[in-house]
Design an enzyme around this catalytic site. Structure first.
Site, PDB file in Angstrom:
ATOM      1  N   LYS A 183       0.842  -1.202   0.000  1.00 50.50           N
ATOM      2  CA  LYS A 183       0.000   0.000   0.000  1.00 50.50           C
ATOM      3  C   LYS A 183       0.873   1.247   0.000  1.00 50.50           C
ATOM      4  CE  LYS A 183      -1.816   2.611   3.144  1.00 50.50           C
ATOM      5  NZ  LYS A 183      -1.842   3.973   2.544  1.00 50.50           N
ATOM      6  N   GLY A 235       7.216   4.370   8.326  1.00 57.11           N
ATOM      7  CA  GLY A 235       6.320   5.489   8.597  1.00 57.11           C
ATOM      8  C   GLY A 235       6.526   6.006   9.995  1.00 57.11           C
ATOM      9  N   SER A 236       5.470   6.536  10.575  1.00 57.39           N
ATOM     10  CA  SER A 236       5.609   7.194  11.868  1.00 57.39           C
ATOM     11  C   SER A 236       5.740   6.177  12.994  1.00 57.39           C
ATOM     12  CB  SER A 236       4.394   8.089  12.139  1.00 57.39           C
ATOM     13  OG  SER A 236       3.273   7.282  12.446  1.00 57.39           O
ATOM     14  N   THR A 237       6.421   6.608  14.060  1.00 58.16           N
ATOM     15  CA  THR A 237       6.581   5.750  15.227  1.00 58.16           C
ATOM     16  C   THR A 237       5.228   5.422  15.840  1.00 58.16           C
ATOM     17  OG1 THR A 237       8.842   6.466  15.667  1.00 58.16           O
ATOM     18  CG2 THR A 237       7.573   5.688  17.555  1.00 58.16           C
ATOM     19  N   GLU A 238       4.299   6.394  15.792  1.00 57.45           N
ATOM     20  CA  GLU A 238       2.982   6.170  16.386  1.00 57.45           C
ATOM     21  C   GLU A 238       2.262   4.996  15.713  1.00 57.45           C
ATOM     22  OE1 GLU A 238       2.987   7.776  19.179  1.00 57.45           O
ATOM     23  OE2 GLU A 238       1.343   6.342  19.322  1.00 57.45           O
ATOM     24  N   GLY A 240       3.722   2.725  13.940  1.00 55.90           N
ATOM     25  CA  GLY A 240       4.568   1.559  14.186  1.00 55.90           C
ATOM     26  C   GLY A 240       4.207   0.843  15.479  1.00 55.90           C
ATOM     27  N   CYS A 291      13.347  10.421   7.408  1.00 59.49           N
ATOM     28  CA  CYS A 291      13.341   9.911   8.779  1.00 59.49           C
ATOM     29  C   CYS A 291      14.737   9.957   9.396  1.00 59.49           C
ATOM     30  CB  CYS A 291      12.796   8.489   8.799  1.00 59.49           C
ATOM     31  SG  CYS A 291      13.546   7.464   7.541  1.00 59.49           S
ATOM     32  N   GLU A 388      10.161  14.680  16.175  1.00 61.74           N
ATOM     33  CA  GLU A 388      10.483  14.706  14.754  1.00 61.74           C
ATOM     34  C   GLU A 388       9.586  15.728  14.062  1.00 61.74           C
ATOM     35  OE1 GLU A 388       9.556  11.088  12.543  1.00 61.74           O
ATOM     36  OE2 GLU A 388      11.453  11.338  11.479  1.00 61.74           O
TER      37      GLU A 388
END
Lengths: 476, 316
Positions: A183, A235-238, A240, A291, A388
């Site tokens: 995706k 992608g974002s840590t959130e 993740g 990143c 970030e």
């Protein structure tokens, strides 16, 4: 002074835009069952580029089923040498169509053509070419005598390097005999769909690569699908964290490449002009949508007064504007939402006491733009030193001793990248040894290569992509 | 938990005469060992003051073990973090010598560990001997790995440009290890040795029902030049300690081998700080026999290693 340049736009004529794009499932483009579409914009002028289908759970079901079928009947059992030849063929088509793809990427993403043409596309082709050669040599990769593919890989990628992230995901998965459902990001789906056409052009067996466009919900349905054996996310840590939680208790293997807050350490003996170049490319490459960006400059106190004016002078010469202009250094911010986040975080830097500076820089009247920004007087507790920003904003901190530099560099939950600038080899190695980060650039920054493993420590994720190390994520 | 007063002699049907006043008094009273935690190189009791009875496989009371608490787990993480800098920067050669020294210490205490396995696990003397030998040899095995793993897992990367580029493994940090429940010596050794061989430090939740071998092992660790805090042993319940270790932001990785039914919950909790997780393998409940393979390879080291890649330009 800044020289006037005549406009030097790259021609758009190499790209043929289609009004609507459907999902690429089992070798064919088919509409989403829900019939929903989203619009992807050119962030440089907010014009509509195309409509792409939004995949729902029924589409995820059929894509995963197609990938499973392709894995079980064709791809997983094909001799590695033959799999490799498909990947070599894809690498060649990518090279042949690289100008078209570079222009399309710049239009959909907003990044300068100079970068898509000279960085993204060459690396994309190189990734396929490198991994193609692994396909029949996996027994020599140090992962056992007969390493086996895992099966179906669910892959979700970000918008900052759309086609390059696709290559990082798809090339190793296919080389190792897995099939994929990928995706692309909601705001940058077009090069992934062009890649789907390349799969057709290469006669890749149907179902080996499936591309599902959509937003967060599509991604969630894909990674949580019980039929996938492997999840790879950048992608974002959130997000993740959410994915890591969702795979708990399953047999799914997981690799995560998440956020960062990279420190770029400049010692007092560094070659200053080179360091300035490195600091600038470290944070302003790709508008800071990286990143592993060097978003924290740690400069030794004794040279701060010398370095910072040089840095400002250099930044003043950066050219911001039309991403398709070959002279452009800084393109558009990828989306309105990202621009809002950059503005909000940068404002907190000022509110918390940092001094804000940007060069005189006219921003285009339409599109999403943010001038290169330097925040000085930043302390470690400031949000701009901890969070970030993912934009062209550099936070400057100082240090006195190497120990302090290392302590400050490591004082973050992230651990993706770091830079070291010194002319003294032993000091470079001493520093590199102590930095808790997966990639250390010494007297250089933001370099990538398919042979070089990439990935983070701590909350920057786990697993490596690229090189021999990256194969492990796709073999059992 | 078993009844503390359910003594061995009673369990065997009673050898005494039965009359309280006439009970036999030994010529010399044996000195029993108090089993405590191993934390930061010292042997403290649980801060909670709690203990629990440990019995043999036949139900005989063997000793009281400390019942570690949430605060003990927290202290163990702090001790492991404090030890990490020093241990991870020791030379690989030095770590190898210390692990070999542990094997030397265990070899000297073979009889004690064999007796423990016979009494505690109900193993035959021959089986117990085999398990103890394998445990000693496991330390030798990993002692030899310390200065080879970087060569096997790292290397030069031929990037397309004028750059020196090199990848090497580094320890991830503090690893919380849930040791196998049914393999109190060889299983424990097999999960702890690979973690510390590569420079990590460990907080270990031992087998709940058979924790004594772990504390016996700690006595060998404490006399092997292993710096305090590199291995910390908590006797108690994985289900009680695990949630705190899994959520602890200063824990870098979990080995869930002995976490049993809590493994999924701990993995979910660990996601919050993206703690690395090694899920329980097929042999997790298999007893000591599941750990007899003399060449387990790098499989238990890799999950607790990070790859660091360093770039440097080449030029004059």
């Amino acid at each position: 002074m800044i020289f006037e340049y005549a406009p030097a736009p790259e021609s758009r004529s190499v790209v043929t835009l289609r009004e609507t794009h459907d999902l690429f499932v089992d070798g064919a483009f088919t509409p989403a069952e829900g019939g929903e579409y989203l619009t992807t914009l050119n962030p440089a002028d907010e014009t509509k580029l195309a409509q792409v289908a939004v995949a729902g759970s029924a589409d995820v079901d059929r894509a995963v089923a197609a990938a499973r079928r392709a894995h079980d009947t064709v791809w997983g059992r094909m001799p590695g040498a033959e799999r490799g030849k498909y990947l070599f063929r894809i690498a060649r088509i990518l090279q042949e169509r690289s100008r078209e793809l570079a222009v399309l990427e710049s239009m959909d993403n907003g990044k300068p053509i100079k970068e898509t043409r000279d960085v993204d596309l060459p690396l994309v082709a190189a990734h396929f070419f490198y991994h193609a050669g692994w396909a029949d040599k996996l027994a020599h990769a140090g992962l056992g005598a007969d390493p086996r593919p895992l099966g179906v890989a669910a892959q979700v990628i970000p918008w900052n390097f759309p086609l390059l992230m696709l290559a990082w995901k798809i090339a190793p998965a296919l080389a190792t005999g897995n099939t994929v459902v990928l995706k692309p990001a909601e705001t940058t789906p077009l090069t992934a769909l062009a890649f789907a056409e390349i799969c057709q052009e290469a006669d890749l067996p149907p179902g080996v690569v499936n591309i599902l466009t959509g937003a967060g919900e599509t991604g969630r349905a894909l990674v949580e699908h019980p039929g996938v054996d492997k999840v790879a996310f950048t992608g974002s840590t959130e997000v993740g964290r959410r994915i890591a939680r969702s795979v708990a208790g399953t047999d799914k293997r997981l690799t995560l490449e998440l956020g960062g807050k990279g420190a770029n350490i400049v010692y007092d003996d560094a070659a200053l002009d080179q360091a300035v170049e490195g600091v600038v490319s470290g944070i302003f490459f790709n508008q800071g949508h990286v990143c592993c960006a060097g978003s924290r400059l740690l400069v030794q106190e004794s040279i701060a007064e010398e370095l910072l004016p040089r840095l400002r002078t250099r930044i003043s010469k950066l050219r911001l504007g039309d991403p398709l202009d070959k002279n452009t250094d800084i393109g558009a911010i990828n989306s309105a939402a990202q621009l809002e986040r950059i503005r909000e975080l940068t404002d907190t830097g000022e509110e918390e006491g940092a001094e804000r500076w940007s060069p005189d820089c006219e921003l285009p009247s339409t599109g999403y733009w943010f001038a290169p920004t330097v925040l000085t007087g930043v302390s470690q507790s400031h949000r701009v030193a901890r969070e970030e920003i993912f934009g062209p904003v550099l936070s400057v901190l100082t240090f006195r001793t190497p120990e302090e530099a290392v302590a400050k560099a490591n004082n973050t939950p992230y651990g993706l990248s770091a830079g070291v600038w010194t002319e003294k080899g032993s000091r470079m190695l001493w520093t590199a040894e102590r930095l808790r980060a997966g990639v250390i650039w010494s007297n250089t920054f933001n370099k990538f290569d398919p042979t070089s493993p990439f990935g983070g420590y701590k909350e920057s994720g786990y697993g490596r992509e690229g090189g021999r190390h990256g194969l492990e994520a796709y073999l059992g | 938990m078993a009844d503390r007063r359910h003594t061995g002699k009673a369990a065997k049907g009673g050898e005494g005469t039965g009359g309280g006043a006439a009970a036999r008094v030994p010529a010399r009273l044996a000195v029993r060992k108090t089993y405590k935690l191993y934390l930061g190189g010292a042997f403290p009791r649980s801060e909670s003051g709690r203990s629990y009875p440990v019995t043999s496989s036949s139900g005989q009371h063997l000793a009281n073990a400390a019942l570690a608490s949430r605060k003990d787990a927290r202290d163990a993480v702090a001790a492991a973090r404090k030890a990490f800098g020093g241990w991870s920067t020791r030379t690989a050669y030095n770590r190898g010598q210390i692990l070999y020294r542990i094997a030397e210490m265990l070899e000297g205490r073979r009889a004690q560990f064999v007796d423990r396995a016979v009494d505690g696990q109900g193993l035959s003397r021959a089986d117990a001997d085999r398990v103890v030998s394998a445990a000693v040899d496991r330390w030798v095995y990993y002692a030899g790995w310390t200065d080879k793993v970087a060569q096997v897992l790292g290397g030069a990367n031929p990037v397309s440009g004028p750059y020196y580029n090199h990848s090497a493994p580094e320890p991830t940090g503090v690893v919380a290890v849930f040791a196998p429940q049914n393999a109190p010596l060889l299983g424990l050794t097999s999960v702890v040795a690979p973690v510390i061989a590569t420079g990590n430090t460990a907080v270990v939740v031992t087998s709940e029902s058979a924790p004594l071998a772990a504390i016996d092992l700690a006595e060998a660790l404490a006399t092997s030049d292993l710096p305090g805090g590199v291995v910390n042993l908590l006797t108690g319940r994985a289900a009680e300690l695990g949630p705190h270790l899994a959520a602890h932001a200063d824990v870098n990785a979990l080995d869930l081998t002995g976490a049993g039914e809590s493994a999924v919950e701990f993995e979910e909790t660990a996601a919050t700080t993206l703690t690395r997780v090694l899920r329980p393998g097929p042999g997790a409940d298999g007893g000591e026999d599941a750990w007899l393979d003399p060449d387990p390879g790098t499989a238990r080291m890799k999950p607790f290693l990070e790859t660091k890649t360093v770039w440097h330009p080449v030029g004059i």
